[in-house]
Design an enzyme around this catalytic site. Sequence first.
Site, PDB file in Angstrom:
ATOM      1  N   CYS A 127       0.828  -1.203   0.000  1.00  0.00           N
ATOM      2  CA  CYS A 127       0.000   0.000   0.000  1.00  0.00           C
ATOM      3  C   CYS A 127       0.869   1.262   0.000  1.00  0.00           C
ATOM      4  O   CYS A 127       1.993   1.253   0.447  1.00  0.00           O
ATOM      5  CB  CYS A 127      -0.873   0.028   1.256  1.00  0.00           C
ATOM      6  SG  CYS A 127      -1.867  -1.444   1.435  1.00  0.00           S
ATOM      7  N   ARG A 149       4.351   1.143  -6.253  1.00  0.00           N
ATOM      8  CA  ARG A 149       4.404   0.140  -5.174  1.00  0.00           C
ATOM      9  C   ARG A 149       3.428  -1.010  -5.420  1.00  0.00           C
ATOM     10  O   ARG A 149       3.483  -2.034  -4.762  1.00  0.00           O
ATOM     11  CB  ARG A 149       4.083   0.802  -3.831  1.00  0.00           C
ATOM     12  CG  ARG A 149       5.103   1.847  -3.388  1.00  0.00           C
ATOM     13  CD  ARG A 149       4.582   2.667  -2.224  1.00  0.00           C
ATOM     14  NE  ARG A 149       4.365   1.867  -1.055  1.00  0.00           N
ATOM     15  CZ  ARG A 149       5.311   1.616  -0.135  1.00  0.00           C
ATOM     16  NH1 ARG A 149       6.522   2.090  -0.312  1.00  0.00           N
ATOM     17  NH2 ARG A 149       5.054   0.880   0.926  1.00  0.00           N
ATOM     18  N   ASN A 171      -0.856   0.636   5.960  1.00  0.00           N
ATOM     19  CA  ASN A 171      -0.110  -0.355   5.195  1.00  0.00           C
ATOM     20  C   ASN A 171       0.315  -1.405   6.214  1.00  0.00           C
ATOM     21  O   ASN A 171       0.751  -1.072   7.304  1.00  0.00           O
ATOM     22  CB  ASN A 171       1.119   0.290   4.544  1.00  0.00           C
ATOM     23  CG  ASN A 171       1.960  -0.740   3.780  1.00  0.00           C
ATOM     24  OD1 ASN A 171       1.454  -1.798   3.416  1.00  0.00           O
ATOM     25  ND2 ASN A 171       3.234  -0.447   3.573  1.00  0.00           N
ATOM     26  N   GLY A 172       0.144  -2.684   5.897  1.00  0.00           N
ATOM     27  CA  GLY A 172       0.570  -3.748   6.816  1.00  0.00           C
ATOM     28  C   GLY A 172      -0.581  -4.708   7.081  1.00  0.00           C
ATOM     29  O   GLY A 172      -1.573  -4.730   6.364  1.00  0.00           O
ATOM     30  N   GLU A 190      18.298 -15.018 -11.835  1.00  0.00           N
ATOM     31  CA  GLU A 190      17.850 -13.627 -11.985  1.00  0.00           C
ATOM     32  C   GLU A 190      17.161 -13.440 -13.336  1.00  0.00           C
ATOM     33  O   GLU A 190      16.123 -12.795 -13.437  1.00  0.00           O
ATOM     34  CB  GLU A 190      19.030 -12.682 -11.823  1.00  0.00           C
ATOM     35  CG  GLU A 190      18.700 -11.213 -11.984  1.00  0.00           C
ATOM     36  CD  GLU A 190      17.606 -10.715 -11.031  1.00  0.00           C
ATOM     37  OE1 GLU A 190      17.258 -11.427 -10.057  1.00  0.00           O
ATOM     38  OE2 GLU A 190      17.075  -9.631 -11.279  1.00  0.00           O
ATOM     39  N   GLU A 212       8.387 -12.326 -13.860  1.00  0.00           N
ATOM     40  CA  GLU A 212       7.653 -11.357 -13.030  1.00  0.00           C
ATOM     41  C   GLU A 212       7.090 -10.201 -13.850  1.00  0.00           C
ATOM     42  O   GLU A 212       6.149  -9.543 -13.408  1.00  0.00           O
ATOM     43  CB  GLU A 212       8.522 -10.826 -11.888  1.00  0.00           C
ATOM     44  CG  GLU A 212       9.626  -9.896 -12.272  1.00  0.00           C
ATOM     45  CD  GLU A 212      10.314  -9.309 -11.022  1.00  0.00           C
ATOM     46  OE1 GLU A 212       9.656  -9.072  -9.996  1.00  0.00           O
ATOM     47  OE2 GLU A 212      11.533  -9.107 -11.099  1.00  0.00           O
ATOM     48  N   HIS A 217      18.389 -34.231 -13.946  1.00  0.00           N
ATOM     49  CA  HIS A 217      17.838 -34.930 -12.764  1.00  0.00           C
ATOM     50  C   HIS A 217      16.336 -34.732 -12.652  1.00  0.00           C
ATOM     51  O   HIS A 217      15.782 -34.790 -11.564  1.00  0.00           O
ATOM     52  CB  HIS A 217      18.563 -34.455 -11.502  1.00  0.00           C
ATOM     53  CG  HIS A 217      20.012 -34.806 -11.496  1.00  0.00           C
ATOM     54  ND1 HIS A 217      20.486 -36.064 -11.211  1.00  0.00           N
ATOM     55  CD2 HIS A 217      21.099 -34.072 -11.846  1.00  0.00           C
ATOM     56  CE1 HIS A 217      21.799 -36.097 -11.337  1.00  0.00           C
ATOM     57  NE2 HIS A 217      22.201 -34.894 -11.712  1.00  0.00           N
ATOM     58  N   LYS A 272       6.699  -3.271  -4.895  1.00  0.00           N
ATOM     59  CA  LYS A 272       8.121  -2.914  -4.954  1.00  0.00           C
ATOM     60  C   LYS A 272       8.838  -3.290  -3.670  1.00  0.00           C
ATOM     61  O   LYS A 272       9.953  -3.747  -3.693  1.00  0.00           O
ATOM     62  CB  LYS A 272       8.289  -1.413  -5.212  1.00  0.00           C
ATOM     63  CG  LYS A 272       9.738  -0.963  -5.328  1.00  0.00           C
ATOM     64  CD  LYS A 272      10.477  -1.702  -6.427  1.00  0.00           C
ATOM     65  CE  LYS A 272      11.934  -1.326  -6.521  1.00  0.00           C
ATOM     66  NZ  LYS A 272      12.669  -2.195  -7.459  1.00  0.00           N
TER      67      LYS A 272
HETATM   68  C1  AGP Z   1      12.862  -8.393  -8.022  1.00  0.00           C
HETATM   69  O1  AGP Z   1      12.722  -7.901  -9.325  1.00  0.00           O
HETATM   70  C2  AGP Z   1      11.604  -8.222  -7.201  1.00  0.00           C
HETATM   71  N1  AGP Z   1      11.123  -6.904  -7.204  1.00  0.00           N
HETATM   72  C3  AGP Z   1      11.747  -8.806  -5.799  1.00  0.00           C
HETATM   73  O2  AGP Z   1      12.193 -10.139  -5.915  1.00  0.00           O
HETATM   74  C4  AGP Z   1      12.734  -8.064  -4.866  1.00  0.00           C
HETATM   75  O3  AGP Z   1      14.050  -8.271  -5.297  1.00  0.00           O
HETATM   76  C5  AGP Z   1      12.570  -8.624  -3.449  1.00  0.00           C
HETATM   77  O4  AGP Z   1      11.254  -8.361  -3.015  1.00  0.00           O
HETATM   78  C6  AGP Z   1      13.572  -8.048  -2.451  1.00  0.00           C
HETATM   79  O5  AGP Z   1      13.353  -6.659  -2.324  1.00  0.00           O
HETATM   80  P1  AGP Z   1      14.474  -5.804  -1.535  1.00  0.00           P
HETATM   81  O6  AGP Z   1      15.740  -5.906  -2.319  1.00  0.00           O
HETATM   82  O7  AGP Z   1      13.913  -4.415  -1.490  1.00  0.00           O
HETATM   83  O8  AGP Z   1      14.620  -6.404  -0.165  1.00  0.00           O
END
Ligand code: AGP
Length: 611
Positions: A2, A27, A101-102, A484, A491, A507, A606
């Site tokens: 949020c 976000r 938020n939370g 990565e 995503e 495997h 985010k």
């Molecule tokens: C990666 O593209 C994602 N947005 C997600 O995996 C992100 O890396 C993860 O939530 C960790 O976020 P942070 O680095 O802010 O802790």
Amino acid sequence: MCGIVSYVGSMEAGPFLVETLENLAYRGYDSAGIAVVNSSGELVIEKAPGKLEELEKLLANNMPTGTMGVGHTRWATHGVPTYINAHPHMDCSGNIVVIQNGIIENYLPLKEKLIAEGHQFVSQTDTEVLAHLVEKHYQGDLKEAVKKALVEVQGSFALVFMHKDERYLVAARMNAPLIIGLGYGENYIASDIPALLSKTNKFYILNNGDIVKVAEDIIEVDTFVDGPPISASNRHISIVDWTVEETSKKGYQYYMLKEITEQPRVVHNTTKGRLSPKGDVKLDLAVTDEHLRRAKRIHLVACGTAYHACIYGKYILEEMLGLPVAADIASEFRYRKPVVHPRDLVVLVSQSGETADTLASLDTARELGATSLAITNVQGSSIARHSDSVLYTYAGPEIAVASTKAFIAQLTVLLLLGLYLSDIRGVSSKIDRKQLIKGLNRLPSDIDSLLARQEEFKGLADQILDDEHCYFLGRNLDEPIAREGALKLKEISYIHAEAYAAGELKHGTIALVEDGTPVVAIMTQESVIEKTLSNVQEVRARQARVFGLVCEGTQGIEEHCTSTIYLPRSHRMVMPIMATVPLQLLAYYAALGRGCDVDQPRNLAKSVTVE
Ligand code: AGP
């Protein structure tokens, strides 16, 4: 997660709230709303499910007037995204509103008790409970009522309350980021710093347990948990050097492409002042070299992309230092009862510095007596403030949900950390240091040369646009990069993508490889390239299409690959950083080609500030 914004001052609150919610949209959210105390002293609430455009349409001809208000973009946790569940939420009297938020973990028993006491609920959210709880405790002083209410609340929250009859806002935080922006004759509250940069660069970054009374000309910091009262004077005002321009798209269609193209400068900014032209490394760490010399083990802990940086860190630090290094997923580390010795070094990697699981892992590390080092991108973030020491990545604000430049900066910092620790521990001779430094110094221009080849990587993306599955293979230092690459692709383009240690494919997973299956094989590590090439031949034997990433000058690859991407040749520990860039662009152009929302992919946020 949020988005929260609030305003109190002399300016019309409505337009500022909506404009700032747009800055918070990255976000991730699925409904939005504002509440303003208008010039007649009435509380006006406007909200809408869906994107901010829906709220803006609603407000187009009836923006509430008034100079105090709250705004919220909701990322649904309890209750589907509807008008009723959108924030702000109100109490029975209609005098009090709250945005949050939370997650309020004990909201159900609280709700049952409040209903039994006669409170009427309208939504399915946990947040609405807060409005009624404060109403129950309200006796003419909003801040005191909030303090009393929060004593009964368990969970994580960043929240703002407003009462139509009181000319101030009340903010509080527990395990979810919240900042107060300091203005002149006006003050602001928001979930994060980029949202307010157009107004101020001075912030109180709230700690867990803080409750703050925010009026246009006073800020009173207090605590709602047991402990001595806190005064604003002993709250450090953070001055942030990010600019509004850095948080704008600068003409790019998406933040993600802008941030990918910023990577040469990010590497430069992250090494600047830390790596001298002749290869000396200086890191300003708050822990002593003596302490670092005594460390017998290093734990790297993170989530998502940052976890992939940890795997890379494990490989390079083990080789550079001759120490055991563990890479852990934070959500596992925090519940696994990890074996951590007080002399160990625990490194927490996090772009936002607010990820709940990584923050909790920091607490675990501290409880076990280990030294904690944060690698983070946000100055003054929770992980930065609560670690024994912090190494900032200087990637600038990263707005796109898909992390790109922060990842490159994390890998760069881990290399610098390895060089620094090998120097102070007297083991610099373990690797070809000069070549590595040369590769690091050349990295910005090497990345630049890759950015000039976007059409080539777009062409690759075009070849997988209609595929449902894609596999990424890598060995050794290429293995975390395969992970990565897979995460980036899935995503933002929603193509199902999985990464495998190349030797692991046979495997089980090779059972999924069939005629035309796209496989990306990252083969920058000369020591294992022949092995990975065998794996390439295994999938080719099942008619897979293979896209190989290799160092320029590597022979004998093209006949085994559908397409071969040649990367500028550099030090083997720098090559994985290089290989990341084409994979980021592959994901970007695949998402673009599939008409996806590149910056705000569905269901994602985010910064994951809840468990
Ligand atoms: C990666 O593209 C994602 N947005 C997600 O995996 C992100 O890396 C993860 O939530 C960790 O976020 P942070 O680095 O802010 O802790």
